[in-house]
Design a protein around this motif. Structure first.
Motif, PDB file in Angstrom:
ATOM      1  N   LYS A 141      -8.804  -1.563  11.187  1.00 49.79           N
ATOM      2  CA  LYS A 141      -9.306  -1.330   9.824  1.00 49.79           C
ATOM      3  C   LYS A 141      -8.505  -2.074   8.761  1.00 49.79           C
ATOM      4  O   LYS A 141      -9.061  -2.623   7.820  1.00 49.79           O
ATOM      5  N   HIS A 142      -7.190  -2.097   8.898  1.00 46.72           N
ATOM      6  CA  HIS A 142      -6.336  -2.625   7.833  1.00 46.72           C
ATOM      7  C   HIS A 142      -5.702  -3.980   8.133  1.00 46.72           C
ATOM      8  O   HIS A 142      -5.144  -4.611   7.230  1.00 46.72           O
ATOM      9  N   PHE A 143      -5.751  -4.421   9.406  1.00 48.06           N
ATOM     10  CA  PHE A 143      -5.106  -5.674   9.797  1.00 48.06           C
ATOM     11  C   PHE A 143      -6.034  -6.547  10.639  1.00 48.06           C
ATOM     12  O   PHE A 143      -5.575  -7.362  11.429  1.00 48.06           O
ATOM     13  N   VAL A 145       0.830  -1.208   0.000  1.00 52.45           N
ATOM     14  CA  VAL A 145       0.000   0.000   0.000  1.00 52.45           C
ATOM     15  C   VAL A 145       0.866   1.262   0.000  1.00 52.45           C
ATOM     16  O   VAL A 145       0.521   2.269  -0.621  1.00 52.45           O
ATOM     17  N   THR A 164      -6.139   1.922  13.017  1.00 46.05           N
ATOM     18  CA  THR A 164      -5.402   1.444  11.843  1.00 46.05           C
ATOM     19  C   THR A 164      -5.314  -0.077  11.876  1.00 46.05           C
ATOM     20  O   THR A 164      -5.559  -0.742  10.865  1.00 46.05           O
ATOM     21  N   ARG A 197      -8.551   9.765   7.082  1.00 42.18           N
ATOM     22  CA  ARG A 197      -9.830   9.375   7.668  1.00 42.18           C
ATOM     23  C   ARG A 197     -10.524  10.524   8.393  1.00 42.18           C
ATOM     24  O   ARG A 197      -9.995  11.039   9.366  1.00 42.18           O
ATOM     25  N   HIS A 222       2.790   4.948   5.138  1.00 37.54           N
ATOM     26  CA  HIS A 222       1.690   5.293   6.048  1.00 37.54           C
ATOM     27  C   HIS A 222       2.115   5.044   7.488  1.00 37.54           C
ATOM     28  O   HIS A 222       2.585   3.953   7.820  1.00 37.54           O
TER      29      HIS A 222
END
Length: 112
Positions: free
Chosen positions: A48-50, A27, A45, A76, A35
Motif C-alpha cells: 500500500k505505501h511502498f 508520515v 503495508t 485499516r 507507524h
C-alpha cells in the motif's frame, strides 16, 4: 516476544544508523508517532505505501521491549496497528535487512 516491523526507505534508514535514533519518516513526523506493523500486516503495508519502491529496509523490533511507548490503535479496517510514541533507537532493533523488490513485488521470503 511478539516481533513487529518498520519499513524505511534508504534515505530514512541512514540517519538512524548515523545518529542512533530517529523520529521516523515524514508520515511518522506528520502523525506524531512511528507507524509499525505486525508480521500479518507488513506485506500489505509494503504494497500500500511502498508499491514498486526499491532500496527499502525491513526493521524488526520486540514489541514487549518498547514498553508503554507502544500503543495498539485501530487503523485499516479496524485492525490494531502498533504505534510508537517516542523516538526509535538503533538499540531497539532485533535486526535490519534489505527488503528486496523482485519483479515489482517485495519479497519477504526468509525475513519473517
Amino acid at each position: 516476544m511478539p516481533t513487529i516491523y518498520k519499513i524505511f526507505r534508504d534515505s530514512e534508514f541512514q540517519p538512524l544508523l548515523a545518529k542512533g535514533r530517529t523520529d521516523g519518516a515524514p508520515v511518522d513526523l506528520a502523525d506524531g508517532f512511528i507507524h509499525l506493523s505486525t508480521g500479518d500486516q507488513v506485506r500489505e503495508t509494503a504494497a500500500k505505501h511502498f508499491n514498486g519502491e526499491d532500496g527499502l529496509h525491513l526493521l524488526a523490533l520486540d514489541a514487549d521491549s518498547l514498553g508503554d511507548a507502544l500503543e495498539w490503535e485501530p487503523s485499516r479496517g479496524g485492525a490494531l496497528f502498533p504505534h510508537l510514541y517516542r523516538a526509535l533507537h538503533l538499540d531497539d532493533l532485533l535486526w535490519h535487512k534489505p527488503l528486496p523488490l523482485e519483479e515489482g513485488t517485495h519479497n519477504f521470503s526468509g525475513l519473517l
